[in-house]
Design a protein around this motif. Sequence first.
Motif, PDB file in Angstrom:
ATOM      1  N   GLN A 317      -0.192   0.026  67.350  1.00 29.87           N
ATOM      2  CA  GLN A 317       0.532  -0.688  67.778  1.00 29.87           C
ATOM      3  C   GLN A 317       1.540  -0.026  68.872  1.00 29.87           C
ATOM      4  O   GLN A 317       1.706  -0.604  69.912  1.00 29.87           O
ATOM      5  N   ARG A 318       1.997   0.891  68.352  1.00 26.08           N
ATOM      6  CA  ARG A 318       2.940   1.630  69.345  1.00 26.08           C
ATOM      7  C   ARG A 318       2.322   2.367  70.467  1.00 26.08           C
ATOM      8  O   ARG A 318       2.892   2.373  71.709  1.00 26.08           O
ATOM      9  N   LEU A 319       1.043   2.710  70.395  1.00 29.56           N
ATOM     10  CA  LEU A 319       0.270   3.112  71.475  1.00 29.56           C
ATOM     11  C   LEU A 319      -0.118   2.017  72.270  1.00 29.56           C
ATOM     12  O   LEU A 319       0.043   2.186  73.872  1.00 29.56           O
ATOM     13  N   ALA A 320      -0.266   0.749  71.960  1.00 32.79           N
ATOM     14  CA  ALA A 320      -0.659  -0.322  72.692  1.00 32.79           C
ATOM     15  C   ALA A 320       0.513  -0.573  73.541  1.00 32.79           C
ATOM     16  O   ALA A 320       0.392  -1.139  74.725  1.00 32.79           O
ATOM     17  N   SER A 321       1.737  -0.515  72.969  1.00 33.41           N
ATOM     18  CA  SER A 321       2.928  -1.145  73.524  1.00 33.41           C
ATOM     19  C   SER A 321       3.640  -0.015  74.528  1.00 33.41           C
ATOM     20  O   SER A 321       4.614  -0.170  75.226  1.00 33.41           O
ATOM     21  N   SER A 322       3.143   1.060  74.340  1.00 38.28           N
ATOM     22  CA  SER A 322       3.624   2.118  75.187  1.00 38.28           C
ATOM     23  C   SER A 322       2.796   2.214  76.508  1.00 38.28           C
ATOM     24  O   SER A 322       1.874   1.528  76.994  1.00 38.28           O
ATOM     25  N   VAL A 328      -4.572   8.666  73.854  1.00 36.96           N
ATOM     26  CA  VAL A 328      -4.861   9.919  72.833  1.00 36.96           C
ATOM     27  C   VAL A 328      -3.287   9.906  72.129  1.00 36.96           C
ATOM     28  O   VAL A 328      -2.287  10.010  72.699  1.00 36.96           O
ATOM     29  N   VAL A 329      -3.703  10.177  70.731  1.00 34.99           N
ATOM     30  CA  VAL A 329      -2.210  10.155  69.902  1.00 34.99           C
ATOM     31  C   VAL A 329      -2.485  11.691  69.179  1.00 34.99           C
ATOM     32  O   VAL A 329      -3.377  11.809  68.343  1.00 34.99           O
ATOM     33  N   ILE A 341      -5.999  11.264  67.471  1.00 32.41           N
ATOM     34  CA  ILE A 341      -6.571   9.905  67.293  1.00 32.41           C
ATOM     35  C   ILE A 341      -6.757   9.237  68.724  1.00 32.41           C
ATOM     36  O   ILE A 341      -5.909   9.393  69.454  1.00 32.41           O
ATOM     37  N   THR A 342      -8.016   8.970  68.988  1.00 29.61           N
ATOM     38  CA  THR A 342      -8.415   8.240  70.115  1.00 29.61           C
ATOM     39  C   THR A 342      -8.783   6.653  69.689  1.00 29.61           C
ATOM     40  O   THR A 342      -9.636   6.694  68.602  1.00 29.61           O
ATOM     41  N   PRO A 343      -8.625   5.838  70.648  1.00 31.33           N
ATOM     42  CA  PRO A 343      -9.340   4.392  70.208  1.00 31.33           C
ATOM     43  C   PRO A 343     -10.957   4.431  70.092  1.00 31.33           C
ATOM     44  O   PRO A 343     -11.495   3.701  69.016  1.00 31.33           O
TER      45      PRO A 343
END
Length: 373
Positions: A317-322, A328-329, A341-343
């Motif tokens: 959720q943090r990645l989607a809102s950034s 890539v996390v 982490i990648t989707p």
Amino acid sequence: MRPGSIPLGHFFGVDVRLHAYTVVLLPLLALLASVQDVSAGRGVVLFLLLMLAITVREAARTLGRLLAGVHVDRLVVTPLGALEGDNAPDVDDTPRWLALVGPLANFTAAIVMAMLAFSVTSGVNFFQRHLAEPGHLLRAAIWLQIMLGALHLLPATPLDAGALLRGQLVRARGKARGVRGAAGLSQAIGLGLMVFGGVTQEILLMLLGGTVLLLAQLEAQRAVAQTAVSTITVGDLMLSEWTSLSASDTVQDALERSAHSLQESFPVVRGPVVVGSITRDALLGLLRVEGNGYVQGAMSRDLVIAAPGDALVATMQRLASSSSRGNVVPVMRDGQVIGMITPQSLSPAMMSLGRARRYGMRASRESENGRDV
């Protein structure tokens, strides 16, 4: 988002969608009218009267949410009313009186409509058998308001009173057992409504009971899935081996390196430090439009960093809102990158993890049963 919904648009910042079963109900009511030897158009009008009852309910609930300071981002319209989206606030964060707003609005509308009907004509028997049918639309308009309001006083999810009951069961018995208990009761209530509608020959009540049964099952499956997903951490699914690109690489060199990887998103490093991320599509587009530049000129510098113990759902959720375009996390421990982490990697990883855990639970149960014997 609930499956099988059709987008209607955004209204006052809320994404409104129409559940597929609501659409299916329209031809069913038209068919019911034809079977009763009245115009199929009366079945369409009966459907619109049900939508009117839902509109009355949701208008009152919207006002109630504004007064309570509760915000929802998505509503899915079903024959029982609008259900809140997956990111809806928890039932503990909403005032309990909000559960009464919808039923009270429907009951009030029914009283007003009955008074207006009596002032116009006194020749309608409002308590005749078949309370809501295409052949008697004036009576149906009033009883649909009463039915919808009364339904939401039943302790069945996803009805208003059912949501409160599920919250109580979850607090008392834990989330998994509470959700299963609420789902079982809800499905029994839905089945009971269908049987009662069949005995009294109230076809619309049968259809609404079937909707309760269907949505209760879907709600239970969704809640169980969310419970299972909420226990997964970033460390459970991170890539322990990955391909990274250098910020000083040319786009051509980066594409050649990416050809040897199944990744679609890549971390960009400068020495041991992750400084950005970029996708394969971005590299291809850059080469096609601007020629052979450098990766650092096209990479996304906004990074979402996670720790191995972070919840996976919250991290995504943090990645989607950034504003990150690289998807890539980096996963870090003590200042060192230990995973990614990648989707694109999540779906197969979650499938493998889910199967492994189910096998482990089954083996554990079989072991316990063997010891009991």
